[in-house]
Write a protein that holds these residues in place. Structure first.
Motif, PDB file in Angstrom:
ATOM      1  N   VAL A 299     -12.200  66.570 178.399  1.00 51.26           N
ATOM      2  CA  VAL A 299     -11.592  65.493 177.359  1.00 51.26           C
ATOM      3  C   VAL A 299     -12.785  64.640 176.336  1.00 51.26           C
ATOM      4  O   VAL A 299     -13.303  64.239 177.219  1.00 51.26           O
ATOM      5  N   ALA A 300     -12.429  64.894 174.558  1.00 49.41           N
ATOM      6  CA  ALA A 300     -13.440  64.462 174.173  1.00 49.41           C
ATOM      7  C   ALA A 300     -12.697  63.153 172.842  1.00 49.41           C
ATOM      8  O   ALA A 300     -11.527  63.371 173.046  1.00 49.41           O
ATOM      9  N   VAL A 301     -13.490  62.618 172.872  1.00 51.29           N
ATOM     10  CA  VAL A 301     -13.344  61.459 171.534  1.00 51.29           C
ATOM     11  C   VAL A 301     -13.116  61.979 170.008  1.00 51.29           C
ATOM     12  O   VAL A 301     -13.918  63.529 169.894  1.00 51.29           O
ATOM     13  N   ARG A 302     -11.922  62.396 169.347  1.00 57.29           N
ATOM     14  CA  ARG A 302     -11.655  62.583 168.416  1.00 57.29           C
ATOM     15  C   ARG A 302     -12.526  62.016 167.045  1.00 57.29           C
ATOM     16  O   ARG A 302     -12.310  60.698 166.231  1.00 57.29           O
ATOM     17  N   ALA A 303     -13.652  61.964 167.522  1.00 61.88           N
ATOM     18  CA  ALA A 303     -14.862  61.758 166.472  1.00 61.88           C
ATOM     19  C   ALA A 303     -16.347  62.560 166.896  1.00 61.88           C
ATOM     20  O   ALA A 303     -16.235  63.389 166.804  1.00 61.88           O
ATOM     21  N   GLY A 304     -16.760  62.287 165.543  1.00 64.93           N
ATOM     22  CA  GLY A 304     -18.497  63.862 165.111  1.00 64.93           C
ATOM     23  C   GLY A 304     -17.729  64.679 165.418  1.00 64.93           C
ATOM     24  O   GLY A 304     -16.699  65.101 164.408  1.00 64.93           O
ATOM     25  N   ALA A 305     -18.215  65.569 165.883  1.00 62.34           N
ATOM     26  CA  ALA A 305     -17.989  66.918 165.672  1.00 62.34           C
ATOM     27  C   ALA A 305     -17.249  67.225 167.015  1.00 62.34           C
ATOM     28  O   ALA A 305     -17.207  69.044 166.707  1.00 62.34           O
ATOM     29  N   ALA A 306     -17.046  66.977 167.934  1.00 64.60           N
ATOM     30  CA  ALA A 306     -16.170  67.442 168.842  1.00 64.60           C
ATOM     31  C   ALA A 306     -14.661  68.109 168.046  1.00 64.60           C
ATOM     32  O   ALA A 306     -15.084  68.795 168.797  1.00 64.60           O
ATOM     33  N   PRO A 307     -14.191  67.689 167.791  1.00 64.03           N
ATOM     34  CA  PRO A 307     -13.086  68.025 166.663  1.00 64.03           C
ATOM     35  C   PRO A 307     -13.214  69.752 166.247  1.00 64.03           C
ATOM     36  O   PRO A 307     -12.018  70.061 165.844  1.00 64.03           O
ATOM     37  N   GLU A 308     -13.940  69.550 165.962  1.00 72.34           N
ATOM     38  CA  GLU A 308     -14.438  71.334 165.034  1.00 72.34           C
ATOM     39  C   GLU A 308     -14.607  72.443 166.125  1.00 72.34           C
ATOM     40  O   GLU A 308     -14.604  73.477 166.006  1.00 72.34           O
ATOM     41  N   LEU A 309     -15.217  72.125 167.333  1.00 66.35           N
ATOM     42  CA  LEU A 309     -15.649  72.291 168.407  1.00 66.35           C
ATOM     43  C   LEU A 309     -14.484  73.464 169.320  1.00 66.35           C
ATOM     44  O   LEU A 309     -13.931  74.400 170.027  1.00 66.35           O
ATOM     45  N   LEU A 310     -13.301  72.221 169.408  1.00 67.08           N
ATOM     46  CA  LEU A 310     -11.885  72.772 170.456  1.00 67.08           C
ATOM     47  C   LEU A 310     -11.084  71.618 169.635  1.00 67.08           C
ATOM     48  O   LEU A 310     -11.036  70.865 169.158  1.00 67.08           O
ATOM     49  N   ASP A 311      -9.358  72.203 169.786  1.00 62.84           N
ATOM     50  CA  ASP A 311      -8.782  72.107 169.495  1.00 62.84           C
ATOM     51  C   ASP A 311      -7.485  71.593 169.844  1.00 62.84           C
ATOM     52  O   ASP A 311      -7.528  71.767 171.506  1.00 62.84           O
TER      53      ASP A 311
END
Length: 374
Positions: A299-311
């Motif tokens: 579970v990751a925040v929709r910010a920074g680089a995280a949305p590039e790594l997981l959908d």
């Protein structure tokens, strides 16, 4: 006929564990040694933990800032040492990874036979200190290519600093965990070390010391989750005794069962069932990539680089930053559904394979070949 072998210098500030140096040590084992002869130079003699790993991969290592293993800071004569090294070794390409050595290399590699230059931005670009800023302004366009670990970092590099028409090449890289413990024995050992019940659903997070890493929101989310799922546990990796802030935040919420662990992320990841990333930083989140490599749903925040790594809904779940209710709700979904955890974790492992050290080195070498074209 085989292509001509090019001598390449990787130049950075230190070879301490983690960060850029760890990425280089992981990638070194996958270098195309028929095409590239790679050497490494660094400035801080007291930060040399990764020298053995680089040497074991066949790389020649140069310390510019004094005798290896001595105290730092670096010997201020390091630019002259760098100048001599460049003259003696006649590199075809210099790849810089930290700003100060990069500025020096660009100033010291002028002339018709100068090596080609590639630079990697590890973190979001920001104005440098005065001297480095002036050197950047005068020389940054000499870079034949600029690499970033994420699109979020790449977007921060000012277009005015780059050559006209040049784009930043994005090369994400996860940690090399081929030798990390795995499987049921590793899980049992990690849980025993952390004092965790064998049957608990365990959430883990890492870091929390840098700006943009929001353990306060995670702890608030966990406090709400514990009211509905009292068997859940939370482990904060890298928030051990040197870091009092998360402990104070947990105490303020009445959380007495949070485990504050040391920094050995690869050894502790097998204890987890879910990984939580509360960072808003643009730099590539190495801990998230490590968790994905280990097959953990996140579970990751929709910010920074995280949305590039997981959908969202494929390798993990994305939530708004700074929202304890949303974060807690997403964690509760994964805590309650073992089949969903398994599906997302499998997809995460498959996705992370494309961010491994071997793939990253191939992508970097593609940049080298492009820059070296006549």
């Amino acid at each position: 006929m085989s292509p001509r072998r090019t001598r390449v210098l990787w130049l950075l500030g230190d070879l301490g564990p983690g960060g850029a140096a760890q990425s280089l040590a992981d990638r070194a084992r996958h270098a195309d040694t028929e095409r590239f002869e790679i050497e490494v130079a660094y400035l801080l003699p007291g930060r040399d933990a990764l020298v053995p790993a680089l040497k074991s991969a066949g790389l020649r290592v140069h310390c510019l800032g004094g005798a290896p293993g001595t105290a730092w800071p670096a010997d201020p004569r390091w630019p002259w040492q760098l100048r001599r090294l460049l003259a003696e070794r006649r590199y075809g390409l210099v790849h810089t990874l930290t700003p100060v050595p990069a500025a020096a290399a660009r100033l010291l590699t002028l002339g018709r036979n100068a090596p080609r230059l590639v630079h990697t931005e590890q973190r979001p670009w920001r104005p440098r200190r005065l001297a480095t800023g002036w050197a950047d302004a005068l020389t940054y366009r000499r870079n034949g290519a600029v690499i970033a670990g994420s699109h979020a970092v790449g977007r921060t590099v000012p277009a005015g600093r780059r050559r006209a028409g040049d784009r930043v090449t994005v090369v994400p890289q996860g940690p090399d965990l081929a030798d990390a413990p795995a499987g049921p024995p590793a899980r049992a050992a990690a849980r025993a070390e952390l004092g965790l019940p064998a049957d608990a659903v365990v959430i883990g997070a890492a870091g929390g010391r840098r700006p943009g890493e929001d353990h306060a929101t995670l702890l608030a989310a966990y406090a709400g989750l514990r009211r509905t799922d009292p068997g859940t546990r939370l482990v904060l990796i890298g928030a051990g005794p040197p870091e009092p802030r998360p402990r104070a935040q947990a105490a303020a919420l009445g959380l007495t069962d949070v485990v504050f662990a040391g920094p050995d992320l690869p050894a502790l990841l097998p204890a987890l069932d879910v990984f939580a990333l509360d960072s808003r930083r643009d730099a590539p989140p190495a801990a998230l990539l490590a968790a994905m490599t280990c097959g953990l749903p996140s579970v990751a925040v929709r910010a920074g680089a995280a949305p590039e790594l997981l959908d969202d809904g494929v390798q993990g779940l994305l939530v708004p930053p700074g929202d304890p209710a949303a974060l807690g709700g997403a964690l509760a979904v994964l805590v309650a559904d073992a089949a969903l955890r398994e599906r997302l974790g499998t997809a995460a492992r498959e996705r992370a394979a494309g961010f491994g050290a071997a793939a990253a080195q191939r992508a970097v070498e593609a940049v080298y070949r492009r820059v070296l074209r006549p």
